[in-house]
Motif scaffolding. Structure first.
Motif, mmCIF file in Angstrom:
data_model
loop_
_atom_site.group_PDB
_atom_site.id
_atom_site.type_symbol
_atom_site.label_atom_id
_atom_site.label_comp_id
_atom_site.label_asym_id
_atom_site.label_seq_id
_atom_site.Cartn_x
_atom_site.Cartn_y
_atom_site.Cartn_z
ATOM 1 N N PRO A 139 -32.936 -11.094 38.259
ATOM 2 C CA PRO A 139 -33.729 -10.171 37.455
ATOM 3 C C PRO A 139 -33.380 -8.645 37.295
ATOM 4 C CG PRO A 139 -34.621 -10.675 39.491
ATOM 5 C CD PRO A 139 -33.363 -11.411 39.441
ATOM 6 N N GLU A 140 -32.845 -8.156 38.097
ATOM 7 C CA GLU A 140 -32.619 -6.704 38.027
ATOM 8 C C GLU A 140 -31.520 -6.617 37.063
ATOM 9 O OE1 GLU A 140 -29.177 -8.629 40.474
ATOM 10 O OE2 GLU A 140 -31.731 -8.867 40.534
ATOM 11 N N GLU A 141 -31.018 -7.382 36.466
ATOM 12 C CA GLU A 141 -30.086 -6.950 35.358
ATOM 13 C C GLU A 141 -30.832 -7.255 33.892
ATOM 14 O OE1 GLU A 141 -27.479 -5.678 35.757
ATOM 15 O OE2 GLU A 141 -26.860 -5.966 38.107
ATOM 16 N N ALA A 142 -32.005 -7.374 34.095
ATOM 17 C CA ALA A 142 -32.715 -7.832 32.691
ATOM 18 C C ALA A 142 -32.875 -6.426 31.855
ATOM 19 C CB ALA A 142 -34.127 -8.399 33.063
ATOM 20 N N GLN A 143 -33.113 -6.454 30.719
ATOM 21 C CA GLN A 143 -33.590 -5.214 29.666
ATOM 22 C C GLN A 143 -34.669 -4.493 30.418
ATOM 23 O OE1 GLN A 143 -33.579 -6.605 25.905
ATOM 24 N NE2 GLN A 143 -31.087 -6.520 25.516
ATOM 25 N N ALA A 277 -29.203 -12.120 24.761
ATOM 26 C CA ALA A 277 -30.490 -11.523 24.741
ATOM 27 C C ALA A 277 -31.220 -11.664 25.914
ATOM 28 C CB ALA A 277 -31.484 -12.388 23.630
ATOM 29 N N GLY A 278 -31.951 -10.528 26.436
ATOM 30 C CA GLY A 278 -32.408 -10.476 27.560
ATOM 31 C C GLY A 278 -31.699 -9.642 28.597
ATOM 32 N N VAL A 279 -30.175 -9.955 28.587
ATOM 33 C CA VAL A 279 -29.447 -9.084 29.474
ATOM 34 C C VAL A 279 -29.182 -7.593 29.074
ATOM 35 C CG1 VAL A 279 -27.402 -9.325 30.999
ATOM 36 C CG2 VAL A 279 -28.712 -11.282 30.020
#
Length: 396
Positions: A139-143, A277-279
């Protein structure tokens, strides 16, 4: 083609025809893809088929019988290594380690869809599952805009109902325990009449001296102010902070409602897979370097944010090509072919390399594929089997 989408649980069900499975050599990723596609070509005219129902989710892929009741196969997402498709032959396939096997052999499971777009959609579904699984594991790599991080706030007395002025704090410390209550009116009397009696106490009382000084100087005292009193400026600041917190909470809720989803339309699903999308952009670019040859990423052009760029993993490394949009026509930089849409451009370069080093690829790698854990489990099960055989022989 049958279709069922369960948006609440993030499950999408599609029907296809199961051709079969065959072992895949454990070799270099690029060599493995070439061997895989050559084997897929040899099965394009296979007549042995079985209608099945594929159920996709972030947890994995399940294959049911045509009645959607009998479970035939179940592959956890960490066991699936890659997904690919050959739209020209309406083929979709994924490579995984079969559960329950004592060895670490990989198998390719081949399916045939009704038409090319259906096969491409099945591949996009599994590729999107890879991305959502990656976001779940990292989750730390999410936008930033969709990371769902809580706003950090510095501790403030305003949050507890206390004013910040020093005079108010001093007033709270000096709040009287006897005499007039806060808010009670004080009637001024001439100083000559203020003669204390023995019952009232000495005239040099600090409280009376303070009252007398306040009356003569016509100053407002904070001595009888309630400690819950908030000045106008502090109240305005508190309202401003509350409005800001409400705005951040509303934006967080709106972001959660826009969270990456698996049940999308074909166009939205393709856009999500191609753009990761989202990363975050930095993370998606680094993951692209470890993907198959021809894997690509759509993102804003670094020098011109209004222009889209196509980053492709070529044998020479990651190369960025700007996508020009002139009068509704799309064209790659240093190329001479115009296309009506961006998907048409991508579909063309997946069939023909033209000026590119190699053609684009539909295949994608599962970057959360846990190969080491599978090998460890396989070795453990093999050791357990040997122990079981030894015990049975010792009892004979």
């Amino acid at each position: 083609m049958g279709e069922t989408a369960d948006r609440e649980h993030g499950i999408v069900t599609r029907s296809a025809e199961y051709i079969g499975s065959f072992p895949v050599d454990d070799s270099c990723l690029d060599d493995q893809i070439q061997q895989l596609h050559s084997q897929l070509k040899s099965f394009k005219n296979c007549k042995s088929k079985r209608t099945v129902s594929l159920r996709f989710s972030v947890k994995g892929v399940k294959v049911y019988d045509e009645d959607e009741m009998t479970l035939l196969m179940a592959h956890a997402m960490c066991r699936v290594s890659l997904s690919t498709a050959r739209p020209s032959d309406a083929q979709f396939a994924f490579v995984s380690h079969n559960p329950g096997n004592s060895d670490a052999q990989l198998y390719c499971h081949l399916f045939k869809a009704r038409h090319a777009r259906a096969a491409q959609f099945l591949n996009l579904l599994l590729c999107r599952c890879f991305q959502l699984y990656f976001l779940e594991r990292h989750p730390e790599e999410a936008q930033d805009e969709c990371s769902g991080k809580k706003p950090t706030r510095t501790p403030s007395l305003l949050n507890q109902g206390f004013p910040l002025s020093v005079s108010a704090l001093v007033s709270f410390r000096r709040a009287p325990t006897q005499g007039l209550l806060p808010g009670a009116k004080v009637f001024s009397q001439p100083s000559t009449e203020q003669v204390s009696s023995p019952e009232e106490g000495p005239t040099s009382s600090p409280t009376l001296v303070r009252k007398r000084a306040i009356r003569t100087k016509e100053l407002r005292s904070g001595a009888y102010r309630s400690f819950t009193f908030t000045p106008l400026k502090q109240r305005h600041l508190q309202d401003k902070l509350s409005a800001r917190q409400e705005k951040e909470q509303a934006s967080a809720k709106a972001c959660n409602s826009r969270a990456p989803s698996l049940a999308e339309t074909e166009e939205a699903l393709a856009q999500a897979v191609w753009c990761w999308a989202g990363v975050s952009s930095d993370c998606s670019s680094s993951l692209l370097a470890d993907d198959v040859l021809g894997a690509f990423l759509l993102c804003p052009y670094p020098k011109k944010p209004n222009r889209v760029s196509l980053i492709v993993r070529f044998p020479s490394g990651l190369i960025t090509h700007a996508v020009k949009n002139s009068k509704g026509k799309f064209r790659l930089e240093k190329c001479h072919i115009d296309f009506e849409s961006l998907p048409a451009l991508i579909e063309h370069y997946t069939e023909f390399s033209e000026e590119l080093e190699c053609s684009l690829s539909w295949a994608r790698v599962n970057h959360c594929y846990d190969w080491e854990e599978i090998v460890k489990k396989s070795s453990r099960s093999l050791q357990d089997n040997k122990k079981g055989i030894f015990k049975s022989q010792s009892w004979v």
